[in-house]
Design an enzyme around this catalytic site. Sequence first.
Site, PDB file in Angstrom:
ATOM      1  N   CYS A   1       1.131  -1.097  -0.145  1.00  0.00           N
ATOM      2  CA  CYS A   1       0.146   0.172   0.088  1.00  0.00           C
ATOM      3  C   CYS A   1       1.537   1.648   0.274  1.00  0.00           C
ATOM      4  CB  CYS A   1      -1.055  -0.078   1.378  1.00  0.00           C
ATOM      5  SG  CYS A   1      -2.294   1.398   1.283  1.00  0.00           S
TER       6      CYS A   1
ATOM      7  N   GLU B   1     -29.300  -4.958  24.498  1.00  0.00           N
ATOM      8  CA  GLU B   1     -28.434  -3.498  24.301  1.00  0.00           C
ATOM      9  C   GLU B   1     -28.382  -2.442  24.984  1.00  0.00           C
ATOM     10  OE1 GLU B   1     -26.436  -3.231  21.907  1.00  0.00           O
ATOM     11  OE2 GLU B   1     -25.716  -1.623  22.089  1.00  0.00           O
TER      12      GLU B   1
ATOM     13  N   CYS C   1     -14.608 -10.414  19.698  1.00  0.00           N
ATOM     14  CA  CYS C   1     -14.029  -9.797  19.161  1.00  0.00           C
ATOM     15  C   CYS C   1     -12.834  -9.829  19.603  1.00  0.00           C
ATOM     16  CB  CYS C   1     -14.730  -8.485  18.339  1.00  0.00           C
ATOM     17  SG  CYS C   1     -14.827  -7.399  19.662  1.00  0.00           S
TER      18      CYS C   1
ATOM     19  N   CYS D   1      -3.055   0.022   9.101  1.00  0.00           N
ATOM     20  CA  CYS D   1      -3.568  -1.371   8.599  1.00  0.00           C
ATOM     21  C   CYS D   1      -1.797  -2.041   9.679  1.00  0.00           C
ATOM     22  CB  CYS D   1      -2.755  -2.310   7.362  1.00  0.00           C
ATOM     23  SG  CYS D   1      -4.473  -0.994   6.497  1.00  0.00           S
TER      24      CYS D   1
ATOM     25  N   CYS E   1      -7.684   3.298  -1.225  1.00  0.00           N
ATOM     26  CA  CYS E   1      -7.690   2.436  -0.490  1.00  0.00           C
ATOM     27  C   CYS E   1      -7.750   0.097  -0.572  1.00  0.00           C
ATOM     28  CB  CYS E   1      -8.018   2.695   1.554  1.00  0.00           C
ATOM     29  SG  CYS E   1      -8.239   1.616   2.339  1.00  0.00           S
TER      30      CYS E   1
ATOM     31  N   GLN F   1     -22.000  -4.066  10.480  1.00  0.00           N
ATOM     32  CA  GLN F   1     -20.831  -4.763  10.289  1.00  0.00           C
ATOM     33  C   GLN F   1     -20.145  -4.420   8.786  1.00  0.00           C
ATOM     34  OE1 GLN F   1     -19.024  -7.059  12.392  1.00  0.00           O
ATOM     35  NE2 GLN F   1     -20.387  -7.539  14.202  1.00  0.00           N
TER      36      GLN F   1
END
Length: 420
Positions: free
Chosen positions: A17, A274, A349, A26, A100, A224
């Site tokens: 990149c 939630e 996650c 990243c 990107c 997501q």
Amino acid sequence: METKNGKNTKKRNVQMCPYAKKCGGCDYQGIEYKRQLKMKQENVEKLLKPFVKVSPIVGMDNPYHYRHKVHAVFDCIGRGEVVAGVYKKNSHDVVDIESCQIEDEEADAIIRDIKGLLKSFRIKTYDEDTGYGLLRHVMVRKGYHTGQIMVILVLASPILPSKNNFVKALRKNHPDISTVVINVNDKKTSMVLGERNITIYGKGFIEDKLCGCTFRISPNSFYQVNPAQTEQLYAKAIACAKLTGEEKVIDAYCGTGTIGLIAAKSAKEVYGVELNKGAIKDAITNAKRNDIKNICFINEDAGKYMVSMAEKKEYADVVIMDPPRSGSDEAFLSAVVKLSPKRVVYVSCNPKTLARDLAYLVKRGYKVMEATPFDMFPMTEHVETVCLLSNRKPKPDTHVDLTLDMEDYYRIKDQEKTVK
Ligand code: SAH
């Protein structure tokens, strides 16, 4: 030649990149994709070793351009050159990014075109220091299955000069744009979006489909960013729940209700819990949109809700939990142990907090049956994991049954009135 940190890219299949050094977004940049997957697999294996043999990671066939939500900050440098991209790491200087590696290519093209239109429309970029100017950010959101595109122009004031012509000019090159929204952010803040949205073209939202359900994506709603992988992740979570149509399911940390709504089709009843009010509002909209009536959403701390369930001696057959990176908490986990569901499906996650929470449940009667990592964010170090836990000592059926009926449907309607 390969170095330990994988930075030497000679002879390897890596697309470098050009912005990597300046952007820093990243952390696995320059590392061959196969190796990235191996690193993630090993990381999860190391952490979950005491509990289970980890299945092979589910990676992407094409790990590029997967982000369906793209954001660019706008600024002006030198003699009026417009730049759009990301903030350089630890600074407020904008790195101008034409395209990107991980962002949707059409979204990047829209942002480039907006950059090109500003001059002829005499739209000034916003200056953070002086508070002068109009355009602060652009966000593009795209439906994976529907291809619908929403462009959000984040402005310092609600008025965009010649807005209709601006939309026309933009749609000339991008006819797939289905809605354009002005989001007003007049505060000195690092938050991208303000609270007020003004639709200047289309419906003000887009829709997407995941695992057979349709979801509404509004400017501020959570969805997501990698829908292709999300679909696989959710499918695994639902498969782990082993639903037969008879179960009472808790979807804890449910966000906009995605997992619970998909599960509702194969369960008797689902309760989504939630903390975020806006997400609950979206979840209720999604329930209606899909005509799903055996689901009910509760706007509460998941731990508190589970504790109150346990105190009332209610029951659940399956608990699906998808907490934030910090993981769950003792209130929640101890209530799970009390409620004693047959199965717990943990969508994580962050493998570190996952391992911590698994240890708690394993000590108290649960067994980890399987764990599958998913690569939702290629080129970054993040990894998601779906874990199935089974109860080694399920409680006899001495529960209070709260059968969901039409009353709950009206409860959804009432919630809609209160969640404003
Ligand atoms: N399952 C959803 C969202 C997962 S993200 C999906 O797949 O889209 C984690 C969610 O947990 C966020 O929506 C966040 O608002 C919510 N959350 C964080 N802490 C919470 C708590 N203590 N109680 C309930 N929800 C919480």
